[in-house]
Design a protein around this motif. Structure first.
Motif, PDB file in Angstrom:
ATOM      1  N   TYR A   1      -2.851   1.578  -6.112  1.00 39.99           N
ATOM      2  CA  TYR A   1      -3.940   0.768  -5.540  1.00 39.99           C
ATOM      3  C   TYR A   1      -5.246   1.015  -6.303  1.00 39.99           C
ATOM      4  O   TYR A   1      -5.955   0.073  -6.674  1.00 39.99           O
ATOM      5  CB  TYR A   1      -4.125   1.104  -4.049  1.00 39.99           C
TER       6      TYR A   1
ATOM      7  N   PHE B   1     -13.382  -5.807   1.711  1.00 36.19           N
ATOM      8  CA  PHE B   1     -12.404  -6.150   0.670  1.00 36.19           C
ATOM      9  C   PHE B   1     -11.198  -6.930   1.218  1.00 36.19           C
ATOM     10  O   PHE B   1     -10.051  -6.581   0.962  1.00 36.19           O
ATOM     11  CB  PHE B   1     -11.952  -4.857  -0.032  1.00 36.19           C
TER      12      PHE B   1
ATOM     13  N   ASP C   1      -7.271   3.847   8.814  1.00 33.55           N
ATOM     14  CA  ASP C   1      -6.292   3.032   8.073  1.00 33.55           C
ATOM     15  C   ASP C   1      -4.914   3.305   8.646  1.00 33.55           C
ATOM     16  O   ASP C   1      -4.628   4.404   9.107  1.00 33.55           O
ATOM     17  CB  ASP C   1      -6.318   3.389   6.579  1.00 33.55           C
ATOM     18  N   MET C   2      -4.046   2.285   8.587  1.00 32.50           N
ATOM     19  CA  MET C   2      -2.709   2.511   9.139  1.00 32.50           C
ATOM     20  C   MET C   2      -1.738   3.041   8.083  1.00 32.50           C
ATOM     21  O   MET C   2      -0.651   3.473   8.422  1.00 32.50           O
ATOM     22  CB  MET C   2      -2.176   1.259   9.835  1.00 32.50           C
ATOM     23  N   SER C   3      -2.141   3.026   6.813  1.00 32.44           N
ATOM     24  CA  SER C   3      -1.215   3.421   5.748  1.00 32.44           C
ATOM     25  C   SER C   3      -1.335   4.912   5.431  1.00 32.44           C
ATOM     26  O   SER C   3      -2.360   5.370   4.914  1.00 32.44           O
ATOM     27  CB  SER C   3      -1.512   2.599   4.483  1.00 32.44           C
TER      28      SER C   3
ATOM     29  N   GLY D   1      -8.387   2.606   3.342  1.00 28.95           N
ATOM     30  CA  GLY D   1      -7.509   2.800   2.193  1.00 28.95           C
ATOM     31  C   GLY D   1      -7.697   4.155   1.535  1.00 28.95           C
ATOM     32  O   GLY D   1      -7.692   5.208   2.187  1.00 28.95           O
TER      33      GLY D   1
ATOM     34  N   GLU E   1     -15.341   2.704   8.788  1.00 26.13           N
ATOM     35  CA  GLU E   1     -14.735   1.694   7.909  1.00 26.13           C
ATOM     36  C   GLU E   1     -13.316   1.409   8.388  1.00 26.13           C
ATOM     37  O   GLU E   1     -12.469   2.306   8.435  1.00 26.13           O
ATOM     38  CB  GLU E   1     -14.707   2.153   6.443  1.00 26.13           C
TER      39      GLU E   1
ATOM     40  N   GLY F   1      -9.696  -0.075   7.755  1.00 28.20           N
ATOM     41  CA  GLY F   1      -8.882  -0.306   6.553  1.00 28.20           C
ATOM     42  C   GLY F   1      -9.514   0.381   5.356  1.00 28.20           C
ATOM     43  O   GLY F   1      -9.701  -0.233   4.305  1.00 28.20           O
TER      44      GLY F   1
ATOM     45  N   GLY G   1      -4.506   4.900  11.955  1.00 27.77           N
ATOM     46  CA  GLY G   1      -4.449   4.085  13.158  1.00 27.77           C
ATOM     47  C   GLY G   1      -4.583   2.616  12.824  1.00 27.77           C
ATOM     48  O   GLY G   1      -4.820   2.232  11.679  1.00 27.77           O
ATOM     49  N   ASP G   2      -4.440   1.818  13.857  1.00 27.65           N
ATOM     50  CA  ASP G   2      -4.446   0.361  13.729  1.00 27.65           C
ATOM     51  C   ASP G   2      -5.825  -0.158  14.135  1.00 27.65           C
ATOM     52  O   ASP G   2      -6.317   0.195  15.222  1.00 27.65           O
ATOM     53  CB  ASP G   2      -3.355  -0.203  14.653  1.00 27.65           C
ATOM     54  N   CYS G   3      -6.426  -0.993  13.307  1.00 27.36           N
ATOM     55  CA  CYS G   3      -7.783  -1.484  13.606  1.00 27.36           C
ATOM     56  C   CYS G   3      -7.777  -2.436  14.806  1.00 27.36           C
ATOM     57  O   CYS G   3      -8.819  -2.853  15.278  1.00 27.36           O
ATOM     58  CB  CYS G   3      -8.404  -2.158  12.389  1.00 27.36           C
TER      59      CYS G   3
ATOM     60  N   ARG H   1     -12.131   4.192  -1.483  1.00 24.34           N
ATOM     61  CA  ARG H   1     -12.884   3.597  -2.599  1.00 24.34           C
ATOM     62  C   ARG H   1     -14.346   3.380  -2.213  1.00 24.34           C
ATOM     63  O   ARG H   1     -15.249   3.611  -3.028  1.00 24.34           O
ATOM     64  CB  ARG H   1     -12.217   2.260  -2.982  1.00 24.34           C
TER      65      ARG H   1
ATOM     66  N   TYR I   1       0.830  -1.209   0.000  1.00 25.47           N
ATOM     67  CA  TYR I   1       0.000   0.000   0.000  1.00 25.47           C
ATOM     68  C   TYR I   1       0.863   1.257   0.000  1.00 25.47           C
ATOM     69  O   TYR I   1       0.499   2.271   0.591  1.00 25.47           O
ATOM     70  CB  TYR I   1      -0.947  -0.033   1.206  1.00 25.47           C
TER      71      TYR I   1
HETATM   72  C1  LIG Z   1      -7.481  -4.346   0.567  1.00 28.75           C
HETATM   73  S1  LIG Z   1      -7.228  -2.723   1.198  1.00 28.75           S
HETATM   74  C2  LIG Z   1      -8.928  -2.211   1.344  1.00 28.75           C
HETATM   75  C3  LIG Z   1      -9.081  -0.715   1.229  1.00 28.75           C
HETATM   76  C4  LIG Z   1     -10.523  -0.250   1.134  1.00 28.75           C
HETATM   77  N1  LIG Z   1     -11.320  -0.754   2.243  1.00 28.75           N
HETATM   78  C5  LIG Z   1     -11.149  -0.729  -0.171  1.00 28.75           C
HETATM   79  O1  LIG Z   1     -12.103  -1.497  -0.103  1.00 28.75           O
HETATM   80  O2  LIG Z   1     -10.662  -0.331  -1.238  1.00 28.75           O
HETATM   81  C6  LIG Z   1      -6.792  -3.058   2.889  1.00 28.75           C
HETATM   82  C7  LIG Z   1      -6.477  -1.793   3.692  1.00 28.75           C
HETATM   83  O3  LIG Z   1      -6.344  -2.182   5.064  1.00 28.75           O
HETATM   84  C8  LIG Z   1      -5.310  -1.415   5.638  1.00 28.75           C
HETATM   85  N2  LIG Z   1      -4.834  -2.125   6.832  1.00 28.75           N
HETATM   86  C9  LIG Z   1      -4.197  -3.314   6.902  1.00 28.75           C
HETATM   87  N3  LIG Z   1      -3.977  -3.652   8.174  1.00 28.75           N
HETATM   88  C10 LIG Z   1      -4.498  -2.662   8.942  1.00 28.75           C
HETATM   89  C11 LIG Z   1      -4.586  -2.434  10.344  1.00 28.75           C
HETATM   90  N4  LIG Z   1      -4.100  -3.308  11.229  1.00 28.75           N
HETATM   91  N5  LIG Z   1      -5.210  -1.317  10.773  1.00 28.75           N
HETATM   92  C12 LIG Z   1      -5.698  -0.415   9.895  1.00 28.75           C
HETATM   93  N6  LIG Z   1      -5.622  -0.571   8.560  1.00 28.75           N
HETATM   94  C13 LIG Z   1      -5.049  -1.679   8.093  1.00 28.75           C
HETATM   95  C14 LIG Z   1      -4.285  -1.265   4.541  1.00 28.75           C
HETATM   96  O4  LIG Z   1      -3.412  -0.176   4.781  1.00 28.75           O
HETATM   97  C15 LIG Z   1      -5.189  -1.083   3.316  1.00 28.75           C
HETATM   98  O5  LIG Z   1      -5.438   0.270   3.054  1.00 28.75           O
END
Ligand SMILES: C[S@@+](CC[C@H](N)C(=O)[O-])C[C@H]1O[C@@H](n2cnc3c(N)ncnc32)[C@H](O)[C@@H]1O
Length: 252
Positions: free
Chosen positions: A16, A109, A66-68, A47, A43, A45, A91-93, A50, A10
């Protein structure tokens, strides 16, 4: 807890979005869910927004976590060009705290596949429970694992997608190879990027923890959730053996 290891995957929200440009079929489903249950919506993660941006554009009160940083940066740049208002938090979920409750908490997703161990799932589900409104719903979308996919020959490469490089370097062609570890249930996927004329310009790991249907149901049950229904696709058909998706709607 295992560290989250998807930073490279990511690293650029533009890529992406281009990689997933053709995938929009989940958005009407989340819009229907939001209309049914109402907001506020969280939501996990989120991202590049989207899903979160169309939800906000439909008038819902949406928070995306999201952490990214690069994914969130791209979401913010898209927001600046739209009329939508959305709260984006890095942040971290597995460890978050907001001073409000949500009527819908979405984990779309296959993002749950980034949680590689039970402690990570437990921590995430506990945080969700702390933030779910009394009538709220927690919705997870994870693909229904296919044994032939997990059993792929590790040295073979399979097509993923292709698109024009956003930096003008030519066509990006992504293929993947994978090796599934049946002990850890982690599929060690590598995305191989050809960019313009450069074969193997990048090799990016995409390690996905595979969750089987009864396992997800048990994890939710033992973390105090009540599974309301499991859907097999975004058309809301019931989940069955050959369904492409497992979409779980759970109450807290
Ligand atoms: C497959 S993408 C999905 C993005 C968005 N939900 C979508 O449907 O397009 C997964 C996302 O989860 C985030 N992610 C992964 N581990 C995470 C965590 N522990 N805490 C927060 N976000 C996280 C990633 O940075 C990424 O943006």
């Amino acid at each position: 807890m295992h560290p989250i290891d998807c930073a490279e995957l990511y690293a650029d929200g533009r890529h992406y979005d281009l990689e997933n440009e053709g995938f929009t079929e989940d958005i009407p489903f989340y819009l229907r869910l939001a209309a049914r249950h109402g907001g506020p919506i969280l939501e996990l993660g989120c991202g590049t927004g989207r899903i979160a941006i169309p939800l906000a554009q439909a008038g819902h009160d949406v928070t995306g976590l999201d952490m990214s940083e690069p994914m969130l940066r791209h979401a913010r740049s898209k927001l600046a060009e739209s009329s939508a208002a959305l709260t984006l938090i890095q942040g971290d979920c597995r460890d978050f705290a907001f001073d409000r409750l949500f009527r819908l908490i979405l984990f779309p997703f296959n993002a749950i596949a980034h949680l590689h161990d039970r402690e990570s799932v437990d921590a995430c589900f506990a945080a969700v429970r702390r933030h779910l409104a009394p009538e709220g719903r927690f919705v997870i979308d994870m693909f229904n694992p296919r044994l032939d996919y997990l059993d792929r020959e590790p040295l073979q490469r399979f097509p993923v997608t292709e698109y024009a490089d956003p930096d003008g370097r030519g066509l990006v062609v992504i293929t993947e190879s994978s090796m599934y570890d049946r002990a850890t249930q982690i599929n060690h996927i590598v995305w191989h990027y050809r960019i313009g004329q450069i074969e193997d310009a990048m090799a990016v790991p995409n390690n996905m923890r595979i969750f089987f249907p009864q396992e997800l149901a048990a994890l939710l049950h033992y973390n105090g959730f009540c599974v309301e229904c499991v859907l097999g696709d975004f058309d809301e058909s019931p989940f069955q053996s050959d369904s492409p998706k497992q979409i779980i709607v759970a109450a807290g």
